[in-house]
Design a protein around this motif. Structure first.
Motif, short mmCIF file in Angstrom:
data_model
loop_
_atom_site.label_atom_id
_atom_site.label_comp_id
_atom_site.label_asym_id
_atom_site.label_seq_id
_atom_site.Cartn_x
_atom_site.Cartn_y
_atom_site.Cartn_z
N UNK A 27 0.85 -1.21 -0.05
CA UNK A 27 -0.07 -0.02 -0.03
C UNK A 27 0.97 1.32 -0.03
N UNK A 28 1.83 1.31 0.97
CA UNK A 28 2.71 2.44 0.86
C UNK A 28 3.61 2.74 -0.31
N UNK A 29 3.89 1.66 -1.23
CA UNK A 29 4.47 1.98 -2.49
C UNK A 29 3.69 2.61 -3.45
N UNK A 30 2.22 2.53 -3.33
CA UNK A 30 1.32 3.08 -4.25
C UNK A 30 1.31 4.63 -4.19
N UNK A 31 0.90 5.29 -5.00
CA UNK A 31 0.91 6.84 -5.25
C UNK A 31 0.25 7.42 -4.05
N UNK A 32 0.58 8.53 -3.55
CA UNK A 32 0.01 9.29 -2.42
C UNK A 32 -1.36 9.43 -2.73
N UNK A 33 -1.96 8.95 -1.62
CA UNK A 33 -3.76 9.06 -1.51
C UNK A 33 -4.13 10.45 -1.43
N UNK A 34 -3.62 11.08 -0.35
CA UNK A 34 -4.25 12.40 -0.13
C UNK A 34 -3.07 13.17 0.75
N UNK A 35 -2.52 14.16 0.26
CA UNK A 35 -1.52 15.11 1.11
C UNK A 35 -2.20 15.66 2.19
N UNK A 64 7.82 2.11 18.75
CA UNK A 64 7.50 1.56 20.29
C UNK A 64 6.15 2.00 20.57
N UNK A 65 5.27 2.77 19.94
CA UNK A 65 3.79 3.10 19.94
C UNK A 65 3.11 2.34 18.77
N UNK A 66 1.96 2.13 18.98
CA UNK A 66 1.13 1.60 18.25
C UNK A 66 0.54 2.49 16.95
N UNK A 67 -0.05 1.72 16.03
CA UNK A 67 -0.80 2.66 15.17
C UNK A 67 -2.02 3.33 15.47
N UNK A 110 -10.47 8.62 -2.38
CA UNK A 110 -9.24 9.53 -2.83
C UNK A 110 -9.92 10.89 -3.36
N UNK A 111 -10.99 11.11 -3.89
CA UNK A 111 -11.51 12.44 -4.41
C UNK A 111 -11.87 13.14 -2.98
N UNK A 112 -12.32 12.74 -2.17
CA UNK A 112 -12.64 13.19 -0.83
C UNK A 112 -11.40 13.53 0.02
N UNK A 113 -10.43 12.99 -0.31
CA UNK A 113 -9.23 13.08 0.83
C UNK A 113 -9.46 12.64 2.08
N UNK A 114 -10.13 11.27 2.07
CA UNK A 114 -10.58 10.71 3.33
C UNK A 114 -9.37 9.79 3.78
N UNK A 115 -8.37 9.68 3.09
CA UNK A 115 -7.21 8.97 3.60
C UNK A 115 -5.79 10.10 3.34
N UNK A 116 -5.20 10.02 4.20
CA UNK A 116 -3.91 10.78 3.92
C UNK A 116 -2.65 10.07 4.46
N UNK A 117 -1.59 10.22 3.52
CA UNK A 117 -0.42 9.64 3.77
C UNK A 117 0.64 10.48 4.41
N UNK A 118 1.13 10.26 5.37
CA UNK A 118 2.04 11.27 6.14
C UNK A 118 3.31 10.39 6.38
N UNK A 119 4.35 11.35 6.50
CA UNK A 119 5.75 10.69 6.80
C UNK A 119 6.08 11.13 8.22
N UNK A 120 5.93 9.99 9.20
CA UNK A 120 6.28 10.31 10.51
C UNK A 120 7.70 10.17 10.74
N UNK A 121 8.28 11.16 11.87
CA UNK A 121 9.66 11.05 11.93
C UNK A 121 10.02 9.79 12.76
N UNK A 122 9.05 9.13 13.40
CA UNK A 122 9.59 8.02 14.35
C UNK A 122 9.13 6.96 13.60
N UNK A 123 7.75 6.78 13.01
CA UNK A 123 7.40 5.68 12.16
C UNK A 123 7.23 5.36 11.00
N UNK A 124 7.83 6.50 10.27
CA UNK A 124 7.85 6.61 8.77
C UNK A 124 6.37 6.66 8.13
N UNK A 125 6.44 5.90 7.09
CA UNK A 125 4.89 6.39 6.31
C UNK A 125 3.72 5.71 6.88
N UNK A 126 2.75 6.53 7.13
CA UNK A 126 1.45 6.17 7.73
C UNK A 126 0.35 6.52 6.97
#
Length: 412
Positions: A3-11, A71-74, A345-361
């Motif tokens: 999933x995280x290799x796919x194009x960004x869902x919503x910034x 160390x922290x959960x999703x 996707x069109x509504x931006x209901x999912x956002x892909x973020x890059x967290x400094x501790x956990x990486x891509x979420x």
């Protein structure tokens, strides 16, 4: 491809435009999900939410859910987002004193301890409101602050059972089942809590006075059960489990397509039934079974007719035909379909973020959307005590030496 290799869902929105609740400071001393989710909602819309946790281990939500390398959960990373995190032991006199100083600079306190706990620590609303007369306090507990069960513990599963929802969940000839999510009552209580906080803040604009919002987990669920109470009181009706069916409407259920997928179909009115009959090329059905009352009396037959029609068509055919006929119908999605769906996707209901501790979420975006002051994502759930310096020194003016001393003694 993952999933995280796919194009960004919503910034996610990272605009610095102040949110709708900018200028409101919230102290979140609650644990797990219910009251903290209220804090998440407020934080999404710009409130400064300070999450206060025990120095030794923090909120148990950090360990609830799928673990990550940080160390922290999703669950924590998602639901503690946009909050500052500090440590503080409210049970210690020095910790209680620091909390009172924070209250003097804040607007809202969120808590979900058993009734009487804060009072035992000398931090009841009477004490805190004397410090900050305009303070709004949200208190969520299993059964509320009053009543014969007020001192009993409880979680969302218990709330579902006590409120009557679990009794309705499952097949007619089977046992009660989990109604979708074991945490639903927690999340719903967080939403109701946010409604209460916003209403109390609005009233404070006029009176200058704060107030307490008292909410039981079970109450949040019971309020959603439509005519359950009046139907019993007036006609003695005890609604039982009906599987996917709905008590007063047919066809309004789940049906399997020829290709194996399941769909949800909703005919909530006679007009919708007329449309479905036309889609199925059986218009006489709308004449023979013209009203909801008639169709409910012939529930098994109607469901059999609809099931046969849907079962004779592939998913794509069912969706195309019902869409063209104006009949509400949707595939029953798993998360695998959700992350691929163009509507999400069109509504931006999912956002892909890059967290400094956990990486891509991939996180669910905040709702609802506001046209001028939309919710803003600032960061995922932070490390334990990450903002101790910012809050205790920046807000309360503690020195480096005081900070070190409190840390050494376990106060923070």
């Amino acid at each position: 491809m993952t999933m995280l290799e796919k194009p960004l869902h919503a910034a996610p929105s990272t605009s610095q435009t102040p949110g709708a609740l900018a200028g409101i400071r919230v102290l979140d001393i609650a644990t797990f999900v219910a009251a903290p989710f209220c804090g998440t909602i407020l934080a999404d819309f710009g409130a400064e939410v300070i999450k206060i946790e025990q120095p030794d281990g923090g909120d148990s939500l950090r360990r609830f859910g799928t673990a990550t390398d940080c160390g922290d959960t999703l669950v924590w990373l998602s639901e503690a987002r946009n909050k500052k995190t500090v440590t503080l032991d409210l049970r210690k006199p020095e910790g209680a004193e620091l909390f009172r100083k924070l209250v003097a600079e804040s607007d809202v306190v969120l808590e979900n301890f058993r009734p009487g706990t804060l009072e035992k620590w000398g931090l009841g609303y009477d004490v805190l409101s004397a410090i900050r007369p305009g303070l709004v306090m949200l208190r969520i507990s299993a059964y509320g602050q009053t009543g014969p069960k007020s001192s009993e513990p409880g979680f969302a599963r218990i709330a579902h059972a006590f409120a009557g929802l679990s009794y309705l969940s499952g097949e007619a000839d089977g046992p009660p089942v989990v109604p979708g999510s074991t945490s639903m009552a927690d999340y719903v209580s967080g939403i109701w809590g946010a409604v209460g906080v916003l209403a109390a803040l609005r009233e404070r604009d006029h009176s200058g006075q704060g107030q307490v919002i008292d909410l039981g987990l079970y109450e949040s669920v019971f309020r959603l059960l439509d005519e359950l109470a009046p139907a019993y009181a007036k006609y003695g009706i005890v609604r039982n489990r009906m599987g996917a069916d709905t008590v007063n409407v047919v066809p309004h259920s789940h049906y399997q397509t020829r290709s194996g997928e399941w769909v949800a179909l909703a005919c909530t009115s006679d007009k919708m039934w007329e449309r479905l009959a036309a889609v199925m090329q059986q218009p006489a059905l709308a004449v023979e079974y013209p009203t909801s009352d008639v169709r409910v009396r012939h529930r098994e037959l109607i469901n059999h007719i609809v099931n046969d029609w849907i079962g004779a068509h592939d998913l794509v055919e069912v969706l195309e035909k019902t869409r063209a006929g104006g009949v509400p119908c949707a595939q029953i999605y798993s998360i695998a379909e959700i992350v691929e769906d163009p509507q999400f996707l069109a509504r931006g209901n999912l956002m892909q973020v890059d967290d400094p501790r956990a990486g891509e979420l991939l996180l669910p975006a905040a709702v609802p959307r506001l046209s001028r002051t939309p919710p803003v994502f600032r960061h995922a759930g932070r490390a334990l005590g990450a903002d101790n310096g910012d809050v205790y020194q920046g807000l309360l003016g503690l020195s480096d030496e005081q900070l070190r001393s409190h840390a050494a003694s376990g106060v923070i």
